[in-house]
Scaffold this motif. Structure first.
Motif, mmCIF file in Angstrom:
data_model
loop_
_atom_site.group_PDB
_atom_site.id
_atom_site.type_symbol
_atom_site.label_atom_id
_atom_site.label_comp_id
_atom_site.label_asym_id
_atom_site.label_seq_id
_atom_site.Cartn_x
_atom_site.Cartn_y
_atom_site.Cartn_z
ATOM 1 N N THR A 141 0.823 -1.198 0.000
ATOM 2 C CA THR A 141 0.000 0.000 0.000
ATOM 3 C C THR A 141 0.865 1.260 0.000
ATOM 4 O OG1 THR A 141 -0.101 -0.019 2.425
ATOM 5 C CG2 THR A 141 -1.832 -1.200 1.229
ATOM 6 N N THR A 142 0.198 2.412 0.009
ATOM 7 C CA THR A 142 0.907 3.684 0.048
ATOM 8 C C THR A 142 1.449 3.931 1.456
ATOM 9 O OG1 THR A 142 -1.232 4.781 0.387
ATOM 10 C CG2 THR A 142 -0.364 4.702 -1.856
ATOM 11 N N SER A 143 2.159 5.059 1.612
ATOM 12 C CA SER A 143 2.993 5.220 2.801
ATOM 13 C C SER A 143 2.379 6.025 3.952
ATOM 14 C CB SER A 143 4.314 5.889 2.383
ATOM 15 O OG SER A 143 5.284 5.785 3.392
ATOM 16 N N PHE A 144 1.522 7.004 3.652
ATOM 17 C CA PHE A 144 1.066 7.927 4.699
ATOM 18 C C PHE A 144 -0.433 7.797 4.944
ATOM 19 C CE2 PHE A 144 -0.447 11.874 6.458
ATOM 20 C CZ PHE A 144 0.535 12.248 7.351
ATOM 21 N N PRO A 145 -0.804 7.676 6.226
ATOM 22 C CA PRO A 145 0.044 7.382 7.383
ATOM 23 C C PRO A 145 0.406 5.904 7.419
ATOM 24 C CG PRO A 145 -2.243 7.483 8.060
ATOM 25 C CD PRO A 145 -2.221 7.828 6.593
ATOM 26 N N SER A 146 1.376 5.550 8.250
ATOM 27 C CA SER A 146 1.795 4.156 8.367
ATOM 28 C C SER A 146 0.624 3.303 8.839
ATOM 29 C CB SER A 146 2.953 4.037 9.368
ATOM 30 O OG SER A 146 3.145 2.696 9.757
ATOM 31 N N GLY A 147 0.231 2.347 8.008
ATOM 32 C CA GLY A 147 -0.888 1.483 8.375
ATOM 33 C C GLY A 147 -0.576 0.614 9.578
ATOM 34 N N HIS A 148 0.648 0.071 9.640
ATOM 35 C CA HIS A 148 1.033 -0.746 10.787
ATOM 36 C C HIS A 148 1.007 0.076 12.071
ATOM 37 C CE1 HIS A 148 2.198 -3.901 8.021
ATOM 38 N NE2 HIS A 148 2.670 -4.654 9.007
ATOM 39 N N SER A 149 1.585 1.273 12.015
ATOM 40 C CA SER A 149 1.632 2.126 13.210
ATOM 41 C C SER A 149 0.232 2.557 13.624
ATOM 42 C CB SER A 149 2.497 3.363 12.937
ATOM 43 O OG SER A 149 3.796 2.996 12.572
ATOM 44 N N MET A 150 -0.556 2.960 12.647
ATOM 45 C CA MET A 150 -1.904 3.428 12.944
ATOM 46 C C MET A 150 -2.784 2.311 13.482
ATOM 47 S SD MET A 150 -4.542 5.359 10.391
ATOM 48 C CE MET A 150 -6.252 5.660 10.886
ATOM 49 N N MET A 151 -2.759 1.141 12.818
ATOM 50 C CA MET A 151 -3.625 0.055 13.247
ATOM 51 C C MET A 151 -3.161 -0.574 14.556
ATOM 52 S SD MET A 151 -6.252 -0.008 11.501
ATOM 53 C CE MET A 151 -6.902 -1.423 12.396
ATOM 54 N N SER A 152 -1.845 -0.569 14.816
ATOM 55 C CA SER A 152 -1.384 -1.073 16.113
ATOM 56 C C SER A 152 -1.839 -0.133 17.218
ATOM 57 C CB SER A 152 0.140 -1.235 16.129
ATOM 58 O OG SER A 152 0.791 -0.002 15.934
ATOM 59 N N ALA A 153 -1.778 1.197 16.955
ATOM 60 C CA ALA A 153 -2.265 2.161 17.946
ATOM 61 C C ALA A 153 -3.771 2.004 18.142
ATOM 62 C CB ALA A 153 -1.925 3.586 17.512
ATOM 63 N N ILE A 154 -4.494 1.924 17.030
ATOM 64 C CA ILE A 154 -5.951 1.769 17.116
ATOM 65 C C ILE A 154 -6.322 0.493 17.850
ATOM 66 C CG2 ILE A 154 -8.012 1.252 15.738
ATOM 67 C CD1 ILE A 154 -6.979 3.236 13.663
ATOM 68 N N THR A 155 -5.708 -0.605 17.460
ATOM 69 C CA THR A 155 -6.090 -1.894 18.042
ATOM 70 C C THR A 155 -5.619 -2.044 19.475
ATOM 71 O OG1 THR A 155 -5.978 -2.906 15.840
ATOM 72 C CG2 THR A 155 -6.008 -4.389 17.742
ATOM 73 N N TYR A 156 -4.303 -1.889 19.701
ATOM 74 C CA TYR A 156 -3.782 -2.126 21.045
ATOM 75 C C TYR A 156 -4.282 -1.092 22.046
ATOM 76 C CZ TYR A 156 -0.634 -5.561 18.960
ATOM 77 O OH TYR A 156 -0.130 -6.658 18.303
ATOM 78 N N LEU A 157 -4.286 0.190 21.652
ATOM 79 C CA LEU A 157 -4.758 1.215 22.586
ATOM 80 C C LEU A 157 -6.260 1.118 22.815
ATOM 81 C CD1 LEU A 157 -2.660 4.331 21.490
ATOM 82 C CD2 LEU A 157 -2.239 2.757 23.387
ATOM 83 N N THR A 158 -7.012 0.811 21.758
ATOM 84 C CA THR A 158 -8.454 0.637 21.926
ATOM 85 C C THR A 158 -8.760 -0.558 22.820
ATOM 86 O OG1 THR A 158 -9.002 1.641 19.785
ATOM 87 C CG2 THR A 158 -10.633 0.151 20.742
ATOM 88 N N LEU A 159 -8.091 -1.683 22.548
ATOM 89 C CA LEU A 159 -8.310 -2.869 23.381
ATOM 90 C C LEU A 159 -7.868 -2.614 24.814
ATOM 91 C CD1 LEU A 159 -7.175 -5.771 21.007
ATOM 92 C CD2 LEU A 159 -9.491 -4.934 21.460
ATOM 93 N N GLY A 160 -6.698 -1.959 24.964
ATOM 94 C CA GLY A 160 -6.226 -1.662 26.310
ATOM 95 C C GLY A 160 -7.181 -0.765 27.064
ATOM 96 N N ALA A 161 -7.669 0.288 26.393
ATOM 97 C CA ALA A 161 -8.591 1.220 27.041
ATOM 98 C C ALA A 161 -9.924 0.560 27.358
ATOM 99 C CB ALA A 161 -8.804 2.438 26.143
#
Length: 238
Positions: A141-161
């Motif tokens: 895929t394209t570069s901006f924003p980083s999908g891995h960084s964004m989805m890890s933040a969305i998933t892990y932070l959402t699950l953690g919260a």
């Protein structure tokens, strides 16, 4: 009118106000980074940081011995679609077994919605991947924003919260959020190390991902107060 506003603010928990403040700050950070990227103001800074993680004698090689490079690939996999999907399903399964059906639905909606948002942003900005160094991981895929960084933040932070919201123990809340943040950081740093993202791609992914996680946390808190999502269970720990 002002007295009514003060009365309402006094009833709002400090944690809610802090979350709203962080949400606003995260959105502002993402917008600032996106604007700078579109204007080309981050090019020199991106190149400098990306090359700082490469072998000075041979930029085609990542910094450090082969085992460090292998660890980076392991860390980056934590932000991959397969791993995040398994993690989300595992948490949903736990919530269903614990009798928290509505919380399980909320987790699914939050993560699925985050994936849709990530896809739309990538298509909207359509930034090319770094061509400064060889890629240490396969990308599609394209570069901006980083999908891995964004989805890890969305998933892990959402699950953690969200898991923190169904726990009474303060120690468990802190543990869940700390682990979520640590995993998110590892994934983002590994993307730059492997040369598949510019640093600003990762920073933007973290910012918008954190904003989404905070928004989902606030919505879940609101739904809990209305009785539409299960409240914490177990004895309250002081």
């Amino acid at each position: 009118m002002f007295s009514s506003i003060r009365t309402r603010l006094s009833t709002v928990e400090a944690s809610v106000l802090a979350a709203i403040g962080l949400l606003g700050a995260s959105l502002w950070l993402f917008i600032s980074i996106a604007g700078a990227v579109v204007e080309g103001e981050t090019t020199a800074w991106d190149r400098r940081l990306l090359l700082a993680l490469r072998n000075a004698a041979d930029p085609a090689m990542s910094w450090g011995p082969p085992w460090v490079q292998e660890m980076a690939r392991d860390f980056t996999a934590l932000g991959g679609v397969a791993v995040l999907t398994l993690m989300t399903l595992a948490v949903i399964g736990y919530l269903l077994l614990a009798g928290k059906r509505n919380a399980a639905i909320a987790v699914f909606v939050a993560v699925a919605g985050g994936l849709i948002l990530s896809t739309l942003l990538k298509h909207g900005f359509n930034r090319a991947r770094p061509d400064l160094v060889p890629h240490g991981s396969v990308v599609y895929t394209t570069s901006f924003p980083s999908g891995h960084s964004m989805m890890s933040a969305i998933t892990y932070l959402t699950l953690g919260a969200m898991l923190a919201r169904v726990e009474n123990s303060i120690r468990i809340k802190i543990y869940l959020l700390t682990v979520a943040a640590f995993l998110t950081i590892l994934v983002g740093v590994s993307r730059v190390y492997l040369g598949v993202h510019w640093p600003t791609d990762v920073a933007a992914g973290w910012a918008v991902g954190a904003a989404w996680a905070l928004l989902c946390s606030l919505v879940m808190r609101r739904l809990q107060r209305r009785g539409k999502v299960e409240p914490p269970s177990g004895p309250k720990e002081k």
